[in-house]
Design a protein around this motif. Sequence first.
Motif, mmCIF file in Angstrom:
data_model
loop_
_atom_site.group_PDB
_atom_site.id
_atom_site.type_symbol
_atom_site.label_atom_id
_atom_site.label_comp_id
_atom_site.label_asym_id
_atom_site.label_seq_id
_atom_site.Cartn_x
_atom_site.Cartn_y
_atom_site.Cartn_z
ATOM 1 N N ARG A 6 22.393 120.085 -87.710
ATOM 2 C CA ARG A 6 23.002 121.282 -88.287
ATOM 3 C C ARG A 6 21.949 122.340 -88.582
ATOM 4 O O ARG A 6 22.184 123.532 -88.422
ATOM 5 C CB ARG A 6 23.746 120.919 -89.573
ATOM 6 N N ILE A 7 20.770 121.913 -89.010
ATOM 7 C CA ILE A 7 19.708 122.858 -89.318
ATOM 8 C C ILE A 7 19.184 123.522 -88.055
ATOM 9 O O ILE A 7 18.891 124.700 -88.031
ATOM 10 C CB ILE A 7 18.558 122.145 -90.060
ATOM 11 N N ILE A 223 23.464 126.558 -91.961
ATOM 12 C CA ILE A 223 22.711 125.592 -92.742
ATOM 13 C C ILE A 223 23.401 125.449 -94.094
ATOM 14 O O ILE A 223 23.812 126.445 -94.691
ATOM 15 C CB ILE A 223 21.263 126.079 -92.924
ATOM 16 N N LEU A 346 15.983 129.923 -91.973
ATOM 17 C CA LEU A 346 16.939 129.390 -92.929
ATOM 18 C C LEU A 346 18.113 130.342 -93.145
ATOM 19 O O LEU A 346 19.258 129.915 -93.312
ATOM 20 C CB LEU A 346 16.258 129.145 -94.280
ATOM 21 N N MET A 405 12.511 122.113 -89.374
ATOM 22 C CA MET A 405 13.281 123.179 -88.724
ATOM 23 C C MET A 405 12.953 123.363 -87.257
ATOM 24 O O MET A 405 13.582 124.130 -86.578
ATOM 25 C CB MET A 405 13.013 124.514 -89.445
#
Length: 410
Positions: A6-7, A223, A346, A405
């Motif tokens: 998902r990140i 995220i 992010l 990440m």
Amino acid sequence: MSLAERISAPERAASAVASVAQPATAIGILFAASASHMLNDMMQSLAPALYPVFRNQYSLTFFQTGIITLVFQVTASLLQPIIGFVTDRRPAPRALPFAMGFTLLGLVLLALSGSYAMLLVSVAFIGVGSAVFHPEASRAARAASGGRYGFAQSLFQVGGNFGQSLGPLMAAFIVVPGGQISVLAFTALAFMAILLLMRVAQWQVAHASLVRKSVAHPGGERIPRNVVRRSIAILVVLLFSKTFYLASINTFYTFYLMKTFDLPVQTAQVLLFVFLGAVAVGTFAGGPIGDRIGRKYVIWVSILGVLPFTLLLPHLGLTGTVIDSIAIGLVLSSAFSAMVVYAQELAPGNVGAIAGLFFGLSFGLGGLGAAALGLVADHTSLSFVYQICAYLPAIGLLTYFLPDMHAKKA
């Protein structure tokens, strides 16, 4: 879908958008943004480089000296995230030349100031110019990156670091011998920067649709909000440790060298230039390395890895101090570009706000650090300041809690 998947989804989608919208890196625009950053930060660094002159002329304490830094840093710090947030929704590239106009006005006031109060007013104007410049110029660099975000951010940032390193050198050989009024000579650089920023602004306007695509939130799963908040909070704490330590060097290193090793002011300014040059090199290295191996690893090495060098610094002779400070500059400075790009990954829809937040916090925390450490130095000594600051990089252990990440590229 796992948390790691998902990140990474927004990052993959953002890279796909960037590759379509900007297939090649606009090197000319990146160099123009970096060069304007160099000129901007060189002019901004003139005031700290003149601290020994101001201390003698106005009989300032270390605390009052730190307040000068605080006024500049807080002015820039408070405005930058706000400007970045607003321009994420309504980009304003044409504001770039006007930002340099505030810096120009601040330089004129700095050269003509006849009192401590006027010094504070002049650095406040320079701070406003910085607040407008950094978020929008950082956005221009990202738009011109061609997807090489770490490289673009490092190239943009290294211009600023190089400018900061030139400031003390210019002060040592031009301003200190020529006096405060010689600051007026640097207004020519402000006009040069205005011309460069007009070119950058024109490019951004011509590519407005591409810029909007690059800052729009990409497709894919978001995220988790709690992960974003926790990670940004950790990054802010890491930035605190980095910025407070650098504030101890940027503001008080010349005084430390002069008092501890009985150096003349010009020699101390040259050694500050050497340290800031190492900071510039480290800053440039951090972004491309982060593109290759992941930004979290760069943050690990940069913050925690500098701890042995900071612990050694207060206990070395002159030669050892110079060598050790170079190592500190190289290692510690590599984190900033990685932090900015990591945070933008992010929250990919908030490029300007993130840039404004991190540049602003860097300035604000640096100002608070300068004032607080100046107060400590007034009541103890600069050697004691470096002894307590030596433990700040241990905060780098918090990097463990940042999510991965970026997978390593072949």
